[in-house]
Design an enzyme around this catalytic site. Structure first.
Site, PDB file in Angstrom:
ATOM      1  CD  GLU A  99      46.159  46.133  37.704  1.00 24.91           C
ATOM      2  OE1 GLU A  99      45.503  45.077  37.548  1.00 24.91           O
ATOM      3  OE2 GLU A  99      47.430  45.930  38.187  1.00 24.91           O
TER       4      GLU A  99
ATOM      5  NE  ARG B  88      45.293  42.182  43.686  1.00 26.09           N
ATOM      6  CZ  ARG B  88      45.579  40.959  43.210  1.00 26.09           C
ATOM      7  NH1 ARG B  88      46.552  40.991  42.463  1.00 26.09           N
ATOM      8  NH2 ARG B  88      44.721  40.150  43.451  1.00 26.09           N
TER       9      ARG B  88
ATOM     10  CG  HIS C 120      47.677  42.153  37.069  1.00 24.13           C
ATOM     11  ND1 HIS C 120      46.701  42.681  38.076  1.00 24.13           N
ATOM     12  CD2 HIS C 120      48.079  41.250  37.533  1.00 24.13           C
ATOM     13  CE1 HIS C 120      46.633  41.970  38.904  1.00 24.13           C
ATOM     14  NE2 HIS C 120      47.570  41.005  38.721  1.00 24.13           N
TER      15      HIS C 120
END
Length: 315
Positions: free
Chosen positions: A263, A234, A281
């Site tokens: 994000e 993360r 991601h």
């Protein structure tokens, strides 16, 4: 009269799975609604299950508006975007999608490791720009072979990364809450000690408050100017301003990053750095794995409405 089979969709599974669910259940598309407050008010008493994703989680206050909520089924492994203690206090079960994405995420960690050390993106640009033909070979890079790879968090994904790294002839170490008896890798009970030992630091621990800014300037300094960071966990686990400074000032050698703060609005400073490999991601972003993740969300949903045990409960 049977219990309602209404589902509030905060964030959906894969389109073909949603189409099948729509044939069997009543889906209330919070994700597509222009009047979310009105939608929730009109269906609140019917909703026993909410579907979401790890990246979206549950909007603030939504749980309190659903008096009969029993289950939140989430697409993704991480659940730091869902208030688990609050759910547990109300007797709300949360499910996630572990294991089915281990391989793709671990593959991505190795990809980022190699791409960062061997400067794949720089090399691609060197060839495309004509520098290769004009100026000859690009500057030399560094090998992964014989490096010390330290893994922060040796869970399912951490172990999958380690097993893929071993054939490269690396030495493996790890930091975690406790030493694990089923592996022979060197254990460090101190993160700074692992960072000082490692050439490559791979971050594979869960997100959330317990690990927020775990990788700070002290850790980066301990890793050193010839050290590299790879993060597939993360964005919150790394102190981003510290990492950007460390990359700019040569405190660390480079980074391969799949996750970021805020994000998808990544800090633009990363894009200006040649010693960073950026991936949006997307570690689990293959058709095969996303289908498997979506199916696990669906299977948990089906199990709940059939009165069967949930397949992958978190709490």
């Amino acid at each position: 009269m049977s219990a309602p089979r209404d589902v509030l969709v905060v964030s959906p599974a894969r389109p073909h799975q949603m189409e099948k669910l729509a044939q069997e259940y009543t889906l209330h598309r919070y994700d597509q609604s222009d009047d979310r407050s009105g939608l929730v008010a009109s269906v609140a008493d019917k909703i026993r299950l909410v579907m979401t994703t790890a990246g979206v989680g549950i909007p603030a206050g939504l749980i309190d508006q659903l008096p009969n909520l029993e289950v939140i089924t989430s697409f993704g492994v991480g659940y730091d975007s869902i208030d688990i203690p609050a759910c547990t206090a109300r007797g709300i079960k949360v499910t996630n999608t572990p294991d089915v994405l281990n391989d793709d995420v671990a593959d991505t960690a190795i990809m980022l490791m190699l791409a960062t050390l061997r400067r794949l993106v720089v090399g691609d640009r060197w060839a495309r720009s004509g520098n290769w033909s004009k100026n000859g070979a690009m500057p030399l890079t560094t090998t992964l072979h014989s490096k010390r790879v330290g893994i922060v968090g040796l869970g399912r994904i951490g172990k999958a990364i380690a097993s893929r790294a071993e054939p490269f002839g690396v030495e493996l170490g790890y930091f975690g809450r406790s030493q694990q008896g089923d592996v022979g890798y060197q254990y460090f009970n101190d993160l700074l000690a692992l960072a000082e030992w490692a050439d490559v630091l791979v971050v594979a621990c869960p997100g959330g408050d317990a690990t927020r800014n775990l990788i700070d300037m002290n850790v980066l300094t301990a890793l050193g100017a010839t050290g590299y960071v790879v993060n597939i966990s993360r964005g919150s686990v790394i102190d981003e301003p510290a990492l950007i400074t460390a990359l700019r000032d040569g405190i660390v050698g480079g980074a391969g990053l799949d996750v970021f703060h805020n994000e998808p609005h990544m800090n633009p400073a990363f894009a200006e750095l040649d010693n960073v490999v950026i991936y949006p991601h997307h570690a689990s972003g293959t058709v095969e794995t996303r289908d498997a993740m979506g199916q696990l969300v669906v299977d948990n949903l089906i199990a709940f409405f059939a009165g069967k045990p949930l397949i992958t409960p978190v709490n």
